[in-house]
Design a protein around this motif. Structure first.
Motif, mmCIF file in Angstrom:
data_model
loop_
_atom_site.group_PDB
_atom_site.id
_atom_site.type_symbol
_atom_site.label_atom_id
_atom_site.label_comp_id
_atom_site.label_asym_id
_atom_site.label_seq_id
_atom_site.Cartn_x
_atom_site.Cartn_y
_atom_site.Cartn_z
ATOM 1 N N LEU A 214 15.488 29.343 -75.784
ATOM 2 C CA LEU A 214 14.875 29.733 -77.050
ATOM 3 C C LEU A 214 15.896 30.341 -78.001
ATOM 4 O O LEU A 214 15.876 30.078 -79.208
ATOM 5 N N GLU A 215 16.792 31.169 -77.458
ATOM 6 C CA GLU A 215 17.821 31.770 -78.306
ATOM 7 C C GLU A 215 18.750 30.703 -78.874
ATOM 8 O O GLU A 215 19.127 30.746 -80.055
ATOM 9 N N LEU A 216 19.114 29.734 -78.039
ATOM 10 C CA LEU A 216 19.976 28.655 -78.511
ATOM 11 C C LEU A 216 19.285 27.827 -79.582
ATOM 12 O O LEU A 216 19.894 27.478 -80.604
ATOM 13 N N GLU A 217 18.003 27.529 -79.377
ATOM 14 C CA GLU A 217 17.276 26.752 -80.362
ATOM 15 C C GLU A 217 17.119 27.524 -81.667
ATOM 16 O O GLU A 217 17.207 26.946 -82.760
ATOM 17 N N SER A 218 16.885 28.824 -81.582
ATOM 18 C CA SER A 218 16.756 29.615 -82.808
ATOM 19 C C SER A 218 18.061 29.642 -83.588
ATOM 20 O O SER A 218 18.056 29.569 -84.828
ATOM 21 N N ASP A 219 19.190 29.725 -82.872
ATOM 22 C CA ASP A 219 20.487 29.679 -83.561
ATOM 23 C C ASP A 219 20.686 28.342 -84.260
ATOM 24 O O ASP A 219 21.195 28.291 -85.393
ATOM 25 N N LYS A 220 20.279 27.264 -83.599
ATOM 26 C CA LYS A 220 20.399 25.945 -84.224
ATOM 27 C C LYS A 220 19.517 25.830 -85.462
ATOM 28 O O LYS A 220 19.921 25.264 -86.479
ATOM 29 N N ILE A 221 18.310 26.371 -85.381
ATOM 30 C CA ILE A 221 17.395 26.305 -86.521
ATOM 31 C C ILE A 221 17.958 27.095 -87.703
ATOM 32 O O ILE A 221 17.920 26.647 -88.853
ATOM 33 N N ILE A 222 18.496 28.282 -87.427
ATOM 34 C CA ILE A 222 19.073 29.105 -88.498
ATOM 35 C C ILE A 222 20.257 28.388 -89.141
ATOM 36 O O ILE A 222 20.412 28.378 -90.373
ATOM 37 N N ALA A 223 21.114 27.781 -88.309
ATOM 38 C CA ALA A 223 22.266 27.054 -88.847
ATOM 39 C C ALA A 223 21.818 25.862 -89.691
ATOM 40 O O ALA A 223 22.407 25.580 -90.751
ATOM 41 N N ARG A 224 20.764 25.177 -89.262
ATOM 42 C CA ARG A 224 20.265 24.031 -90.025
ATOM 43 C C ARG A 224 19.681 24.477 -91.360
ATOM 44 O O ARG A 224 19.886 23.829 -92.397
ATOM 45 N N ILE A 225 18.953 25.596 -91.357
ATOM 46 C CA ILE A 225 18.384 26.106 -92.607
ATOM 47 C C ILE A 225 19.488 26.489 -93.584
ATOM 48 O O ILE A 225 19.421 26.197 -94.783
ATOM 49 N N ARG A 226 20.526 27.133 -93.055
ATOM 50 C CA ARG A 226 21.632 27.522 -93.925
ATOM 51 C C ARG A 226 22.337 26.302 -94.513
ATOM 52 O O ARG A 226 22.753 26.321 -95.677
ATOM 53 N N ALA A 227 22.465 25.254 -93.709
ATOM 54 C CA ALA A 227 23.143 24.054 -94.204
ATOM 55 C C ALA A 227 22.310 23.324 -95.255
ATOM 56 O O ALA A 227 22.839 22.820 -96.251
ATOM 57 N N GLU A 228 20.989 23.251 -95.043
ATOM 58 C CA GLU A 228 20.131 22.509 -95.952
ATOM 59 C C GLU A 228 19.867 23.256 -97.253
ATOM 60 O O GLU A 228 19.686 22.647 -98.312
ATOM 61 N N PHE A 229 19.824 24.579 -97.191
ATOM 62 C CA PHE A 229 19.471 25.370 -98.366
ATOM 63 C C PHE A 229 20.642 26.206 -98.865
ATOM 64 O O PHE A 229 20.446 27.284 -99.435
ATOM 65 N N ALA A 230 21.848 25.704 -98.660
ATOM 66 C CA ALA A 230 23.029 26.456 -99.104
ATOM 67 C C ALA A 230 23.052 26.585 -100.624
ATOM 68 O O ALA A 230 23.322 27.669 -101.170
ATOM 69 N N ASP A 231 22.754 25.493 -101.347
ATOM 70 C CA ASP A 231 22.764 25.530 -102.810
ATOM 71 C C ASP A 231 21.691 26.465 -103.340
ATOM 72 O O ASP A 231 21.928 27.251 -104.276
ATOM 73 N N GLU A 232 20.482 26.363 -102.753
ATOM 74 C CA GLU A 232 19.394 27.234 -103.200
ATOM 75 C C GLU A 232 19.724 28.701 -102.952
ATOM 76 O O GLU A 232 19.422 29.574 -103.795
ATOM 77 N N LEU A 233 20.360 28.983 -101.814
ATOM 78 C CA LEU A 233 20.747 30.367 -101.530
ATOM 79 C C LEU A 233 21.786 30.867 -102.526
ATOM 80 O O LEU A 233 21.733 32.028 -102.960
ATOM 81 N N GLU A 234 22.721 30.006 -102.895
ATOM 82 C CA GLU A 234 23.745 30.406 -103.862
ATOM 83 C C GLU A 234 23.124 30.679 -105.226
ATOM 84 O O GLU A 234 23.479 31.662 -105.901
ATOM 85 N N GLN A 235 22.198 29.825 -105.646
ATOM 86 C CA GLN A 235 21.519 30.048 -106.915
ATOM 87 C C GLN A 235 20.704 31.334 -106.899
ATOM 88 O O GLN A 235 20.667 32.087 -107.879
ATOM 89 N N THR A 236 20.072 31.595 -105.762
ATOM 90 C CA THR A 236 19.291 32.822 -105.638
ATOM 91 C C THR A 236 20.186 34.052 -105.742
ATOM 92 O O THR A 236 19.821 35.061 -106.375
#
Length: 285
Positions: A214-236
């Motif tokens: 579960l910890e490994l999967e959560s790390d993967k999910i967080i990394a995927r979210i950061r990769a997909e929403f990097a532009d939105e996070l920068e704009q925010t």
């Protein structure tokens, strides 16, 4: 292979060879090498089958102990911990009670089936326990084994089978001869399979493995979210920074207006439009 393992293998080989010349009849290596018929027959009919039976039984017991230690994550448990031996004893009693004329193979089959069923029941109980620690698992196994042992002893006493049952629980290899020990050979393929899969058996570690996954999967999910929403996070982040600057200017306008400064004076000091200063001044009235 470690040094201690090599030493133990050498000692096992030496003791095995020496055991071939220990028994009621005295034979020496010279008698065997010289081709003495009586010594060769004794070696092939009695001594060598006895050694093979001892080695197969010892390997089977050691692997069974290893599996039970892996299941319980405890180095001080044995096959008796999981009610395996108690269940096998119960199976033999059932064969003696309901099939008194059964053969050796039939009784061995009853013992094997009962041992598998008892061990499976023990594992079934353990997997449904909320807490799986190295202390609780052996305690449950000991209690479960004692329950089965108590039922077996009661039935044996009730039907006068105590002595007949005890003969199956005490064994020796002095009467092992060629032709009556080959049943032990069935242990060899089971030993190989158990040795291959022994390290995969672990009841206590199930929760820790699940948590790691579960910890490994959560790390993967967080990394995927950061990769997909990097532009939105920068704009925010940029919007937040602009909001901070705007808030700071608004506070400064309010401070200057309350200090008695005029609208034009405040606008020139902060280099902003007079309309904005006037809007804030209207809100302060």
């Amino acid at each position: 292979m470690t040094r201690s393992t090599c030493i133990l293998l050498v000692l096992l080989t030496l003791m095995s060879v020496l055991s071939l010349f220990v028994g009621a009849a005295d034979i020496t290596p010279a008698d065997v090498l010289s081709g003495d018929i009586e010594s060769l027959e004794l070696m092939l009919i009695s001594r060598l089958p006895r050694l093979l039976a001892i080695l197969c039984t010892g390997m089977g017991m050691s692997i069974a102990g290893l599996i039970m230690q892996q299941l319980c994550a405890n180095k001080f448990v044995s096959p008796t911990t999981g009610a395996t031996i108690s269940s096998a004893q119960f199976g033999i009693l059932i064969a003696l009670l309901f099939f008194p004329d059964s053969t050796l193979w039939s009784r061995a089959l009853f013992a094997f089936a009962a041992a598998i069923l008892g061990t499976w029941t023990f594992v079934w109980f353990i997997l449904r326990m909320p807490m799986k620690d190295p202390v609780m698992v052996p305690l449950v196994g000991i209690m479960f084994g004692n329950v089965i042992g108590g039922v077996t002893n009661f039935l044996a006493y009730r039907f006068d089978m105590t002595q007949a049952l005890s003969t199956w629980l005490v064994g020796h290899f002095s009467l092992v001869l060629r032709g009556n020990f080959e049943l032990v050979y069935l242990v060899l393929p089971l030993i190989v399979l158990a040795w291959i899969f022994a390290k995969h058996f672990n009841i206590v570690g199930v929760n820790s493995v699940v948590n790691d996954v579960l910890e490994l999967e959560s790390d993967k999910i967080i990394a995927r979210i950061r990769a997909e929403f990097a532009d939105e996070l920068e704009q925010t982040k940029e919007q937040l920074e602009e909001a901070r600057e705007e808030t700071a200017k608004t506070k400064e306008i309010i401070r200057l207006l309350r200090a008695g400064k005029g609208i034009s004076e405040v606008a020139d000091a902060l280099q902003i439009s007079k309309d904005k200063v006037n809007e804030i001044a209207e809100l302060l009235k």
